[in-house]
Scaffold this active site. Structure first.
Site, PDB file in Angstrom:
ATOM      1  N   LEU A   5      22.247  19.292 -54.234  1.00  0.00           N
ATOM      2  CA  LEU A   5      20.000  19.005 -53.958  1.00  0.00           C
ATOM      3  C   LEU A   5      20.779  19.098 -52.116  1.00  0.00           C
ATOM      4  O   LEU A   5      21.146  17.982 -52.043  1.00  0.00           O
ATOM      5  CB  LEU A   5      20.192  17.820 -55.234  1.00  0.00           C
ATOM      6  CG  LEU A   5      19.794  17.370 -56.051  1.00  0.00           C
ATOM      7  CD1 LEU A   5      20.988  18.385 -57.009  1.00  0.00           C
ATOM      8  CD2 LEU A   5      19.086  16.317 -56.177  1.00  0.00           C
ATOM      9  N   ASP A   6      19.837  19.442 -51.791  1.00  0.00           N
ATOM     10  CA  ASP A   6      18.726  20.086 -50.636  1.00  0.00           C
ATOM     11  C   ASP A   6      18.445  18.750 -50.208  1.00  0.00           C
ATOM     12  O   ASP A   6      17.380  17.556 -50.480  1.00  0.00           O
ATOM     13  CB  ASP A   6      18.343  21.047 -50.099  1.00  0.00           C
ATOM     14  CG  ASP A   6      17.798  21.115 -47.982  1.00  0.00           C
ATOM     15  OD1 ASP A   6      18.815  21.049 -47.987  1.00  0.00           O
ATOM     16  OD2 ASP A   6      16.064  20.526 -48.281  1.00  0.00           O
ATOM     17  N   ALA A   7      18.978  17.564 -48.690  1.00  0.00           N
ATOM     18  CA  ALA A   7      18.632  16.847 -48.263  1.00  0.00           C
ATOM     19  C   ALA A   7      17.662  15.383 -48.695  1.00  0.00           C
ATOM     20  O   ALA A   7      16.846  15.391 -49.026  1.00  0.00           O
ATOM     21  CB  ALA A   7      17.221  17.144 -47.059  1.00  0.00           C
ATOM     22  N   HIS A  61      17.882  12.587 -48.772  1.00  0.00           N
ATOM     23  CA  HIS A  61      17.344  11.062 -47.591  1.00  0.00           C
ATOM     24  C   HIS A  61      16.298  11.443 -47.345  1.00  0.00           C
ATOM     25  O   HIS A  61      15.085  10.318 -47.120  1.00  0.00           O
ATOM     26  CB  HIS A  61      18.077  11.694 -46.373  1.00  0.00           C
ATOM     27  CG  HIS A  61      18.367  13.008 -45.461  1.00  0.00           C
ATOM     28  ND1 HIS A  61      18.802  13.890 -45.890  1.00  0.00           N
ATOM     29  CD2 HIS A  61      17.397  12.924 -44.566  1.00  0.00           C
ATOM     30  CE1 HIS A  61      19.310  14.942 -44.720  1.00  0.00           C
ATOM     31  NE2 HIS A  61      17.822  13.981 -43.999  1.00  0.00           N
ATOM     32  N   GLU A 119      22.970  16.751 -50.147  1.00  0.00           N
ATOM     33  CA  GLU A 119      22.869  16.636 -48.503  1.00  0.00           C
ATOM     34  C   GLU A 119      22.532  15.099 -48.471  1.00  0.00           C
ATOM     35  O   GLU A 119      21.300  15.715 -48.708  1.00  0.00           O
ATOM     36  CB  GLU A 119      22.921  17.668 -48.516  1.00  0.00           C
ATOM     37  CG  GLU A 119      22.627  17.809 -46.237  1.00  0.00           C
ATOM     38  CD  GLU A 119      21.354  18.681 -45.711  1.00  0.00           C
ATOM     39  OE1 GLU A 119      21.676  18.710 -44.740  1.00  0.00           O
ATOM     40  OE2 GLU A 119      20.309  19.125 -46.042  1.00  0.00           O
ATOM     41  N   HIS A 129      30.376  18.024 -37.378  1.00  0.00           N
ATOM     42  CA  HIS A 129      29.724  17.850 -35.749  1.00  0.00           C
ATOM     43  C   HIS A 129      30.799  17.394 -35.243  1.00  0.00           C
ATOM     44  O   HIS A 129      30.958  17.376 -33.920  1.00  0.00           O
ATOM     45  CB  HIS A 129      28.824  16.339 -35.789  1.00  0.00           C
ATOM     46  CG  HIS A 129      27.443  16.701 -36.994  1.00  0.00           C
ATOM     47  ND1 HIS A 129      27.434  18.143 -36.787  1.00  0.00           N
ATOM     48  CD2 HIS A 129      26.550  16.080 -37.314  1.00  0.00           C
ATOM     49  CE1 HIS A 129      26.045  18.480 -38.386  1.00  0.00           C
ATOM     50  NE2 HIS A 129      25.765  17.223 -38.048  1.00  0.00           N
ATOM     51  N   ASN A 149      20.536  26.635 -37.032  1.00  0.00           N
ATOM     52  CA  ASN A 149      19.480  26.328 -37.097  1.00  0.00           C
ATOM     53  C   ASN A 149      19.938  26.489 -34.979  1.00  0.00           C
ATOM     54  O   ASN A 149      19.329  25.229 -34.195  1.00  0.00           O
ATOM     55  CB  ASN A 149      19.574  24.199 -36.713  1.00  0.00           C
ATOM     56  CG  ASN A 149      18.587  24.609 -38.241  1.00  0.00           C
ATOM     57  OD1 ASN A 149      17.296  24.818 -38.680  1.00  0.00           O
ATOM     58  ND2 ASN A 149      19.222  23.662 -38.962  1.00  0.00           N
TER      59      ASN A 149
END
Length: 587
Positions: A253-255, A257, A291, A321, A393
């Protein structure tokens, strides 16, 4: 939950059509001629039409004003604004009839975009590459979103018809054949789904079902209102549809939040519970991951089997990151949160999951981010060095292979692929592909202009530095540049591919059989670049890591290696730059 509440379903003598259109006064089903639909309670329009067969094409006419496709269309042969096609899912004859999936701890993921995975860019063309994935040691193929989007090319996150695999890649049976062939080879297949927004072109829901949306905004458009029962059911039925009709083994499942969770019980919980019920009914392994930039521990449980409201794992952006800052020195944007000590951040991710577990994020203006995660299983995290977002990105869509030394990247891979967390590679990463993955789409007119101008604003510094080298997302050549360079795996990529295959063979032999029940241990980073970590595996064995993540050799007192080395030569008095050692103590 086998009955479909949305869209078209074949019946014994024809087809049944349903549309939730609470803002419409009249809806006509357009087949060979208009057929007035019956208005039932709660805004539902329905009609049973005898004689309709698979392949029939239809639309809905709203209040004699606008003709729209079915929002639950199973296939759009003429793109998002064309007619929907009735599909007979029961007609496909599955070959891998005994397939039930694989346990979560066996997962090694490769993320792939169908349109650029092969030169042909189709479901069927991907089949020819499945043997390569198996030989590499990959056990799960994750497809970027397939929901029908506007135009001929897109990353997939602009989908507007959630039930229809985009026609650019082939027909529904072609997708089923790909999944069937993957299962015959022992490969799981996951699907990336987007439940936080609809794409900007081809979405007509606001005209006849405005209750789908709230006043809140996501970075990509209006937020979806899951307090509305029909809206929540639309998403959950969609998830089950992919699992049932196409036999996907799991969903990412994308993003999440950015999903506006305004109800007492979240849609995420209900979706997981419904998928768990489906898993119990079918006896299949169903894997749900997501995510979530919020780093919420409370929604994760790698060992809840089947799902009962929680998710197996989260994409661990923190891990990525920290590695990116260490390897590249880049500190712009969200990387600024990892610039103080990326090596210690890597150690924290290896030792307890997230880097941010409640600390203030400077990039987010001091907002506290995350929850303590060390109590979770290591397999509740999907770790990666690259993915579609982190490559695409970037202004040029360039991969790490273009800027980072092979020695440093190979050290990072040796850690990522053998650590207990679930590892993920981006397509072609296993042989060090340098094919870029820039952002691309195929919008028209004003929307195309808006996308182009938005990218120019976002990457103004890059246009100033690189000029015409920055790819135009609307140009077909940008899409073509992202097509994988498969031949390079036999030439410049041979050494990297051999390394990845060896690492994944060790993972399969030494680590995966011990992963169930594994727990975090301790991880430490020294100022000189020395990284050490250990984990308690499910069978009581201890997995240990020692690595020099610096450009300089480290002199140390040679110590006794605890357990048997499974990767690297025994560390001596001098630890070479970017050297990685793994040992397993089975006492």
């Amino acid at each position: 939950m086998n009955e479909r509440h949305f869209g078209a379903s074949l019946t014994a003598d024809g087809a049944s059509f349903r549309l939730w259109a609470p803002a419409a006064k009249r809806v006509d089903l357009l087949l060979d001629q208009p057929h007035p639909m019956l208005l039932n309670k709660d805004g539902w329009f329905s009609l049973d039409v005898p004689g309709v067969k698979a392949g029939a094409r239809y639309k809905f006419r709203i209040d004699d004003e606008i003709d729209v496709p079915d929002p639950a269309s199973a296939f759009q042969p003429e793109d998002v604004s064309g007619p929907s096609e009735v599909i007979d899912h029961a007609s496909y004859r599955w070959r891998a009839t005994d397939w039930r999936g694989r346990p979560w701890q066996e997962t090694v993921v490769t993320e792939a975009h169908v349109g650029t995975f092969t030169q042909q860019g189709t479901f069927r063309a991907m089949i020819d590459r499945l043997d390569h994935l198996v030989a590499t040691g990959i056990t799960a193929l994750e497809l970027l979103p397939l929901a029908d989007f506007a135009g001929a090319r897109n990353w997939g996150y602009d989908g507007v018809l959630w039930y229809a695999p985009d026609s650019a890649y082939g027909r529904p049976d072609d997708l089923k054949t790909l999944i069937d062939e993957a299962h015959l080879r022992g490969l799981m297949v996951f699907l990336d789904v987007v439940y936080n927004h609809f794409g900007p072109e081809g979405n007509y829901l606001g005209r006849y079902a405005p209750g789908f949306f709230t006043d809140a905004q996501t970075p990509w458009g209006s937020a979806i209102d899951y307090r509305v029962p029909q809206v929540r059911a639309f998403a959950i039925e969609n998830a089950l549809y992919w699992l049932r009709e196409y036999r996907f083994d799991g969903l990412r499942l994308d993003a999440v939040h950015t999903i506006a969770e305004l109800g007492e019980i979240s849609m995420l919980h209900d979706l997981s519970a419904a998928a768990g019920d489906f898993a119990r009914e079918t006896g299949r392994h169903i894997q749900l991951v997501h995510e979530n930039d919020d780093n919420r521990v409370s929604v994760l449980d790698a060992e809840q089997n089947p799902p009962r409201g929680k998710y197996r794992a989260q994409w661990n952006d923190d891990y990525h990151h920290a590695w990116h800052v260490l390897l590249t020195g880049e500190t712009q944007g969200y990387y600024s949160d990892f610039q103080r000590s990326p090596l210690r951040d890597i150690a924290r991710a290896l030792g307890s999951g997230f880097v941010y577990q409640g600390e203030a994020s400077a990039h987010r203006n001091g907002q506290l981010r995350g929850e303590p995660s060390g109590g979770l299983a290591p397999t509740a995290f999907i770790n990666f060095l690259q993915n579609h977002d982190q490559i695409g990105n970037r202004a040029l869509g360039d991969r790490l292979e273009g800027t980072v030394s092979p020695e440093a990247l190979e050290a990072a891979l040796a850690i990522t692929l053998l650590a207990p967390a679930i590892p993920m590679l981006f397509m072609g990463e296993e042989w060090g592909s340098k094919a870029p993955f820039p952002f691309f789409c195929d919008f028209k007119d004003d929307l195309a202009k808006a996308v182009r101008e938005g990218r120019r604003r976002e990457y103004a510094w890059a246009y100033a530095k690189y000029g015409d080298e920055v790819p135009d997302p609307l140009d077909a050549s940008t899409f073509q540049s992202a097509v994988l360079d498969w031949e390079s795996r036999k030439t410049t990529g041979r050494k990297r591919l051999a390394l990845v295959r060896e690492l994944l063979a060790i993972r399969a032999r030494e680590i995966i059989p011990r992963l169930a029940g594994a727990r975090f241990g301790d991880a430490r980073a020294a100022d000189n670049g020395l990284l050490t970590a250990d984990w308690r595996l499910g069978d009581g064995a201890t997995l240990r890591l020692t690595a020099n993540l610096s450009k300089t050799a480290i002199t140390q007192k040679p110590g006794r290696t605890n357990g048997s080395l499974i990767w690297g030569d025994a560390p001596g008095e001098v630890v070479k730059p970017w050297a990685v050692f793994w040992s397993l103590d089975a006492r």
